[in-house]
Motif scaffolding. Structure first.
Motif, PDB file in Angstrom:
ATOM      1  N   ARG A 537      -2.006   2.185  -0.488  1.00  0.00           N
ATOM      2  CA  ARG A 537      -0.847   1.756  -0.571  1.00  0.00           C
ATOM      3  C   ARG A 537       0.077   2.885  -0.758  1.00  0.00           C
ATOM      4  O   ARG A 537       1.145   3.228   0.248  1.00  0.00           O
ATOM      5  CB  ARG A 537      -0.455   0.949  -1.598  1.00  0.00           C
ATOM      6  N   ASP A 673      -1.651  -6.174   0.322  1.00  0.00           N
ATOM      7  CA  ASP A 673      -1.833  -4.920   1.084  1.00  0.00           C
ATOM      8  C   ASP A 673      -2.916  -4.750   1.963  1.00  0.00           C
ATOM      9  O   ASP A 673      -2.832  -3.875   3.072  1.00  0.00           O
ATOM     10  CB  ASP A 673      -1.709  -3.683   0.055  1.00  0.00           C
ATOM     11  N   PRO A 677      -0.637  -4.436   5.713  1.00  0.00           N
ATOM     12  CA  PRO A 677      -0.360  -3.281   4.952  1.00  0.00           C
ATOM     13  C   PRO A 677       1.215  -3.055   5.052  1.00  0.00           C
ATOM     14  O   PRO A 677       1.847  -3.558   5.949  1.00  0.00           O
ATOM     15  CB  PRO A 677      -0.908  -2.102   5.447  1.00  0.00           C
ATOM     16  N   ASN A 721      -5.371  -2.446   7.308  1.00  0.00           N
ATOM     17  CA  ASN A 721      -5.516  -1.357   6.191  1.00  0.00           C
ATOM     18  C   ASN A 721      -6.783  -0.356   6.056  1.00  0.00           C
ATOM     19  O   ASN A 721      -7.688  -0.980   6.246  1.00  0.00           O
ATOM     20  CB  ASN A 721      -5.610  -2.000   4.549  1.00  0.00           C
ATOM     21  N   SER A 774       1.464  -8.552  -3.784  1.00  0.00           N
ATOM     22  CA  SER A 774       2.717  -8.539  -3.324  1.00  0.00           C
ATOM     23  C   SER A 774       2.990  -9.870  -2.873  1.00  0.00           C
ATOM     24  O   SER A 774       1.860 -10.423  -2.105  1.00  0.00           O
ATOM     25  CB  SER A 774       3.491  -7.634  -2.283  1.00  0.00           C
ATOM     26  N   ARG A 776       3.746 -11.355   0.102  1.00  0.00           N
ATOM     27  CA  ARG A 776       3.911 -11.077   1.357  1.00  0.00           C
ATOM     28  C   ARG A 776       3.481 -11.883   2.546  1.00  0.00           C
ATOM     29  O   ARG A 776       2.537 -12.358   2.635  1.00  0.00           O
ATOM     30  CB  ARG A 776       2.966  -9.801   1.661  1.00  0.00           C
TER      31      ARG A 776
END
Length: 891
Positions: A537, A673, A677, A721, A774, A776
């Protein structure tokens, strides 16, 4: 507010010569029963239901269920909650506005008025995630980074400026202002919200959902809010209630005071560790006890901010005198401050020494004087390490990776007079909403810098240093306290107002340092005052990432290594050869308090006086006008997504999934993530190759986060990622898989496209805590665009589970103690998911059929994590936005 007011609880309150109408909790209690010991957070939910009672989405039984909670301290009752407003940041906000623009297109094509797509609740979008630390360590860094940001993000910002004029109830806070959560805490939040209706002014608790998981920071101000995926937030904007079960509420009792030299960051890392151990996923946490009397508002906000890290939906603090003092300090209107106090007391939402202690599902207690200086890392925010143990903790990391024998080997850096070792701190960043809202830790960082400079210390030359405050108020008070020049002398110059390093926008390392790390496979460290330190990250070259208070960030920049015991080892040696220790530069509590006294309300009023206007760069951005957006097919940032192409067709009824292949097999703690990502785009990745095909050079890739308005980039970035490990490949790092049945290795994206071409549905298998991190929405959007029909995991984090359902993807949970490992699943099997039908229900059991390559087969059961009746409706419609859009078109 269409309340039936069946309990006859509508009352009025006179404050400062004005009359406010409200729905009285004490009056409702006369008919519902005693609620004096109901947690304050649940009282806020009860008021919300009273105000929206319509006998359809909110019924009298819902009101009684909240009071009955006191008997069982839990509930399986589904309620429909309507927050007062929505908060967005630009990484999640751009795709949200893209979706709204796409929905307007769909409505227009259906022959309806595109103005039907408009936020019904106030929406604030703060541009804070896009600034990168390209330049650092000098007085020009801020100006240079602003110029680069505007050049790099011109298309995105032009799109947001279109949205600013096209949508009602939609405001944009321009770049260079601050981090959304700090702007929310310091300016946007009102604690008590007001609204005009039919000539009357109604007062009610300020509540919100946000498209960033750290929306919970405002819980420290007594405002109930939490993070949701962008998908759910968009639905809330368009008038859909948030469907939720009445939560369990875990009480966290604080007693005593913190010791000398201990910071709010140390406290929050301790709280995070305790609550992760307790297990609070999907639950509210509410703080109470006499320790609150000595806990400043900024410290409360720091604790509330980290709710996603301890797994809770929110970390709530009731309104009290500390709240009022902060509202006054931050320059709020005196009429609003008076209303907050009068309303909170009238509603039984005020906390003081005489308040009855609430009843909770479970409780924890922390003696504040037991908190010790800490860091967390190297990969998870809940993994707290006592400061003296950081060196030993890092050596354990080296030992488990087989590198301990090389720990003291110095690697030369080309063209430099220094060398690097394992554990070298290459990034030291004062950043993130978590701590940059807190004057005490920022002043402490400035005081450490001052003492270090005066004693002759400087940061090590291999450390990339940066200061990225959460608002302009921070730079005002650091300057007012006379501390800015000392931070500057150590290289902690202002680089921008935004999340920067914490979101992965740490920018490039100096080329020679990067080459030394990669060529010698060094495990180096970052130390940041953030909330997230997941793998890959912060920076792709930095494998060990440590969360710490701002003053410790400065201390580690001075030391230049995490292989140190700061209780014994010196931070460095000054020009006279004298060793300087942490105790020599650490400020006393009295010194910090004296510096904090430099903060005053005039600073807040000045910086927020014209917060929505932006600078000349923002105002010069040209954009299109009109109700619908003029899509540019050549744009690499903003494209019309394919989600609503079939909206004119009736949705297909749920049906069994047959002949599915396993796209990937993952372990525990797969974060959003990992799935989607936010940081660097690798040139050789599918997304990188796509951008190069459009003529975008690698140096202009920007980041995945900045490219979220382009689904072509984001679907290629799903599971890309560099640190993700697919067990089908023996756990090697990187977003690859084996295409079945031939078993050839390729990127997950390329494999998914081949499966789609064959018409093969896909499934992902995983361990515990799938989707942590997160809020996301692209982690769910990318999943559905790859053709993944279901994710089967041992457990899910709250927001990602909701996002998957919101995009029409099944979230299925292993039961009976079974796992992918216990079932012997390797990724080569063919799966079928059975039991899906038009009458699917919440928490229904389904069966999964497995056929191995040798022809043998078996079945296992899974729990369908469609948790509420509303989620059933959304899933049947193909997703929450599809459901809302069809409803709007039908009207």
């Amino acid at each position: 507010m269409p309340s039936l007011d069946s309990l006859n609880c509508r009352r009025s309150l006179d404050v400062g010569g004005r009359t406010y109408h409200y729905f009285s909790l004490p009056e409702a209690a006369k008919r519902l029963g005693d609620i004096s010991r109901l947690p304050a957070s649940l009282k806020v939910l009860l008021e919300n239901l009273l105000r929206w009672e319509d006998n359809q989405t909110v019924r009298g039984e819902d009101l009684h269920a909240l009071v009955d909670w006191l008997k069982t301290r839990s509930s399986d009752r589904e309620i429909q909650y309507r927050p007062a407003r929505v908060l967005m940041q630009d990484f999640t906000g751009v795709p949200g506005v893209v979706d709204l623009a796409a929905m307007r297109d769909a409505v227009s094509k259906a022959g309806a008025d595109p103005q039907k797509i408009n936020p019904l609740s106030p929406v604030d979008l703060v541009i804070d995630h896009s600034v990168m630390v390209d330049r650092f360590g000098d007085d020009q860094a801020f100006g240079d980074n602003v110029k680069i940001e505007m050049q790099r993000n011109g298309e995105r910002y032009a799109f947001l400026r279109w949205g600013q004029q096209a949508f009602d109830n939609f405001r944009v806070v321009p770049p260079g202002t601050g981090i959304c959560h700090q702007v929310n805490l310091e300016y946007l939040a009102q604690v008590v919200w007001t609204r005009e209706e039919n000539g009357d002014t109604y007062a009610y608790p300020d509540t919100l959902v946000g498209t960033d998981s750290h929306t919970t920071m405002v819980n420290g101000l007594g405002v109930l809010g939490w993070g949701v995926g962008g998908i759910e937030a968009e639905a809330a904007m368009l008038g859909q209630p948030v469907s939720m079960l009445i939560p369990e509420v875990v009480g966290f009792r604080l007693v005593g005071k913190m010791r000398e030299g201990v910071t709010a960051t140390d406290l929050v890392l301790t709280v995070t560790q305790m609550l992760r151990k307790q297990g609070v996923v999907g639950k509210f946490v509410e703080f109470y006890g006499p320790g609150l009397d000595s806990l400043p508002l900024a410290d409360r906000a720091t604790i509330g901010n980290m709710a996603p890290e301890y797994g809770a939906t929110c970390g709530f603090f009731p309104v009290d005198q500390v709240t009022i003092d902060y509202l006054r300090l931050s320059g709020r209107d005196e009429q609003r401050i008076a209303l907050v106090e009068a309303y909170s007391k009238a509603q039984g939402l005020w906390r003081d020494a005489n308040s009855p202690e609430p009843v909770f599902t479970a409780s924890l207690e922390l003696e504040l004087d037991s908190v010790r200086p800490s860091l967390a890392g190297p990969k998870r925010p809940q993994d707290r390490v006592d400061l003296p143990d950081i060196g030993a903790s890092f050596d354990l990391l080296l030992e488990t990776s087989g590198r301990l024998q090389q720990a003291d080997t110095a690697v030369p850096v080309q063209g430099e007079s220094f060398s690097l070792k394992h554990g070298a701190v290459v990034i030291a960043a004062i950043t993130s909403c978590t701590n940059t809202s807190n004057p005490s830790v920022l002043m402490a960082a400035g005081l450490v810098a001052k003492k270090a400079v005066e004693l002759g210390l400087r940061c090590q030359p291999w450390v990339k240093t940066s200061l990225a405050p959460g608002s302009k108020v921070v730079t005002d008070y650091l300057a007012n306290a006379g501390l800015t020049r000392y931070l500057d002398e150590l290289g902690f110059n202002l680089v921008g107002y935004g999340c920067t390093t914490c979101i992965g926008n740490s920018g490039p390392l100096p080329e020679a340092i990067g080459e030394a790390i990669v060529d010698n496979d060094l495990i180096v460290s970052s130390v940041l005052s953030g909330n997230r330190n997941f793998e890959g990250r912060v920076h792709p070259m930095v494998k060990a990432n440590w969360l710490a208070s701002p003053p410790l960030v400065v201390a580690f920049a001075l030391a230049g290594t995490t292989r140190i015991d700061m209780g014994k080892d010196p931070l460095g040696v000054n020009g006279e050869g004298k060793p300087i220790y942490l105790k020599d530069v650490w400020p006393s509590n009295a010194e910090v308090a004296a510096a904090v006294s430099a903060v005053d309300g005039a600073m807040f009023r000045k910086q927020y006086a014209d917060v929505f206007s932006g600078d000349a760069n923002w105002q010069a951005i040209e954009t299109s006008a009109g109700d619908t957006y003029e899509w540019d097919s050549s744009s690499s940032y903003v494209q019309n997504p394919p989600f609503f192409e079939d909206i004119g067709q009736p949705p297909k009824a749920p049906e069994n999934i047959a002949g599915a292949r396993i796209l990937a097999l993952f372990g525990d703690s797969i974060t959003t993530d990992h799935i989607s990502p936010a940081g660097n785009i690798k040139a050789s990745s599918p997304a990188g190759l796509y951008l190069q095909g459009l003529g975008v050079a690698p140096e202009n890739f920007n980041s995945y986060g900045a490219r979220r308005g382009n689904h072509e980039v984001m679907m290629r970035g799903t599971f890309a990622n560099i640190r993700i490990r697919n067990e089908m490949l023996g756990g090697e790092e990187g977003g690859n898989t084996l295409f079945q049945p031939e078993g050839s290795k390729m990127s997950i994206y390329d494999a998914a496209m081949r499966y789609q071409a064959e018409g093969t549905p896909l499934v992902v298998l995983a361990g515990k805590e799938y989707g942590t991190g997160s809020s996301r929405d692209w982690a769910a959007k990318g999943t559905t665009l790859l053709g993944i029909k279901a994710v089967i995991a041992e457990s899910f984090e709250r927001i990602h589970r909701s996002n998957l359902i919101g995009m029409g993807v099944l979230a299925l949970q292993f039961v009976n103690g079974q796992t992918r490992t216990s079932l012997g699943l390797t990724g080569s099997e063919v799966l079928s998911i059975n039991g899906l039908s038009a009458d699917i229900k919440p928490h229904q059991m389904l069966s999964v059929g497995v056929t191995r390559n040798d022809g043998t087969s078996f079945e296992f059961d899974v729990l369908c994590r469609i948790d509420t009746l509303n989620e059933v409706k959304y899933f049947k419609a193909g997703g929450i936005l599809h459901y809302v859009l069809r409803e709007l078109i039908a009207k």
